[in-house]
Scaffold this active site. Structure first.
Site, PDB file in Angstrom:
ATOM      1  N   HIS A   1     -31.195  24.667   8.986  1.00 12.51           N
ATOM      2  CA  HIS A   1     -32.519  24.064   8.768  1.00 12.51           C
ATOM      3  C   HIS A   1     -32.297  22.718   8.085  1.00 12.51           C
ATOM      4  O   HIS A   1     -31.638  21.856   8.640  1.00 12.51           O
ATOM      5  CB  HIS A   1     -33.369  25.053   7.969  1.00 12.51           C
TER       6      HIS A   1
ATOM      7  N   HIS B   1     -32.624  21.865  19.090  1.00  7.39           N
ATOM      8  CA  HIS B   1     -33.810  22.203  18.323  1.00  7.39           C
ATOM      9  C   HIS B   1     -34.512  23.394  18.972  1.00  7.39           C
ATOM     10  O   HIS B   1     -34.515  23.511  20.191  1.00  7.39           O
ATOM     11  CB  HIS B   1     -34.780  21.007  18.244  1.00  7.39           C
TER      12      HIS B   1
ATOM     13  N   ASP C   1     -31.962  15.259  12.050  1.00  8.60           N
ATOM     14  CA  ASP C   1     -30.917  15.274  11.028  1.00  8.60           C
ATOM     15  C   ASP C   1     -29.653  14.537  11.428  1.00  8.60           C
ATOM     16  O   ASP C   1     -28.779  14.304  10.591  1.00  8.60           O
ATOM     17  CB  ASP C   1     -30.571  16.724  10.659  1.00  8.60           C
TER      18      ASP C   1
END
Ligand code: CMC
Length: 447
Positions: free
Chosen positions: A279, A320, A376
């Site tokens: 996460h 994702h 990210d």
């Protein structure tokens, strides 16, 4: 009874599923609303009257909606992300983080008066009780800042016991303001503690991102002035991370909040969920991965390892659960990254990241599985360029996500359909068996 009805009563008006139970030959109808059936409606499908009834089995909530929400819209196939209807690209270009925080909670953009009061309120609450400082000081020099942040926020619950009155809108208002205001302060205290530097108190003459950067970076100067590109980069990253509908940490906040605990405790659960490498911890994992790769020439071998499942099993910052064409946040972060690196210079990590992205995006393995860079992949590079330590990256994510966690928490509380979260299970253990023991309970220490 709402929901499905058996065939004897005939089909309900409107859209519905027709379900035939092959065990009994009976037909049931499940009404469809918003392309969804209520799994509770399946409960009446039984063989014997004392059966529990049919349940839905959905580990990891792959196809189960746990709530109705008006906050964030995502279309993963088209790469769309909107907060309260506003495209993320427009908000990232024009809005401020505190404006977005208001929008997420209230559903509408603030008027000038509302915005000014909101910013003033948050600015007035940036200081924390001195005991919080002492409490954070008790951590070891090498404590992970996410653990300090989660503990610090959890501790706020005992400093503001009236926050327990979660059904009082005034208490919710002040908790929202306090959390947004104090999160950067606690986060910066954690940073300075780990670095062994003196704590810098908030400078309330500065805007939100600048104030945070001042608490992080100020040394002997009487006032710290962040580079405007860096301050804007932090504010935009906060906007991009502010909410993402029912992700792991928001689900944690809602699940814990559903027990009607105070918001500090619920948000602290969210911080802990965000810490995980699948996460929010992914941006930290990306940088560690780039360090491990070390040189662009090692990328092909690294990718082969990922594909074969040997060694590193995942390309961190790729893939994702929801976005299957591209992550719209990643595009914005990449351009932000370019702006920051123009000032700081392009380091070795960026060179490796660009080459890694190029190779992965042309590789059949990643194309077939629809694996694209996620938010990210590049955020870590910006944070690295701004000299944040790797294990601090997720803290920056947590500051921003506080706006989403609190908005989602309040939406849960105001939703009349919500109750304490309590999933079902399919029991796979032993059937009943008798207990017998030959243990000796005398207390003795054995090695
Ligand atoms: N590298 C290599 N293979 C991958 C990756 C990856 N990053 N992600 C998924 N796969 C493969 C996976 O092995 C599987 O292959 P196969 O079908 O052969 O078994 C297939 O793709 C589907 O993967 P999955 O695990 O079923 O997908 P998921 O939706 O459960 O996982 C994810 C989503 C984000 C956890 C995963 O893509 C991942 O672990 N990515 C790396 C960690 C990461 O960057 N996380 C940040 C997410 S964005 C920030 C946030 O919103 O929290």
């Amino acid at each position: 009874m709402s929901g499905s009805t058996d065939a004897a009563k005939g089909p309900p008006a409107g859209d519905h599923l027709e379900i035939k139970d092959s065990r009994t030959g009976k037909i049931y109808y499940a009404p469809i609303t918003d392309e969804t059936i209520r799994t509770a409606d399946l409960k009446q499908i039984k063989v014997k009257p004392d059966d529990f009834g049919i349940m839905g089995y959905d580990p990891a909530f792959m196809n189960t909606a746990s709530c109705r929400s008006a906050i964030t819209f995502i279309d993963g196939d088209k790469g769309i992300l909107r907060y309260r209807g506003y495209p993320i690209e427009q908000l990232a270009e024009k809005a401020s983080f505190l404006e977005v925080a208001w929008l997420l909670r209230k559903g509408e953009l603030p008027t000038q008066k509302e915005y000014d009061t909101w910013v003033a309120d948050i600015t007035m609450h940036t200081y924390v009780h001195e005991n919080i400082k002492q409490f954070l000081n008790g951590f070891r020099y090498d404590a992970h800042p996410m653990s300090m942040l989660a503990a610090g926020v959890s501790a706020l619950s005992s400093f503001y016991p009236t926050a327990k009155s979660i059904h009082d809108p005034v208490e919710r208002d002040i908790a929202f303001v306090r959390l947004l205001a104090k999160m950067p302060t606690i986060a910066a205290f954690a940073y300075r503690h780990v670095k062994g530097l003196p704590i810098i108190y908030p400078d309330n003459s500065l805007p939100y991102a600048e104030n945070f950067l001042s608490m992080i970076a100020r040394m002997s100067e009487s006032k710290y002035e962040a580079h405007p590109v860096f301050a804007r980069a932090i504010d935009v990253l906060f906007i991009l991370h502010a909410d993402h509908e029912q992700n792991c940490s928001t689900n944690a906040v809602r699940a814990v909040g559903s027990s009607q605990v105070d918001p500090y405790s619920a948000v602290s659960a969210g911080i802990n969920a965000l810490y995980g490498p699948l996460h929010g911890g992914a941006n930290e994992a990306v940088l560690r991965m780039l360090e491990e790769i070390g040189h662009p020439s090692n990328i092909p071998a690294f990718i082969e390892n990922v594909k074969s499942g040997k060694g590193e099993s995942r390309l961190m910052g790729f893939g994702h659960r929801v976005y299957k064409s591209y992550d719209p946040r990643a595009k914005i972060v990449k351009s932000l990254c370019d702006q920051v690196l123009k000032i700081t210079g392009m380091g070795k990590d960026m060179e490796i990241a660009l080459e890694l992205e190029r190779i992965a995006l042309s590789d059949e393995y990643f194309i077939k599985r629809k694996l694209y860079p996620n938010v990210d992949f590049y955020t870590g590079l910006i944070y690295r360029a701004l000299h944040f330590p790797t294990d601090y990256f997720t803290v920056l994510f947590a500051i921003a996500r506080t706006a989403g966690w609190m908005s989602q928490w309040e939406e849960l509380l105001l939703d009349k359909e919500q109750k304490i979260a309590r999933p079902r299970q399919i029991y796979t253990g032993y059937d009943e068996r008798p207990y017998s023991t030959s243990l000796d309970y005398t207390h003795k220490i054995t090695k």
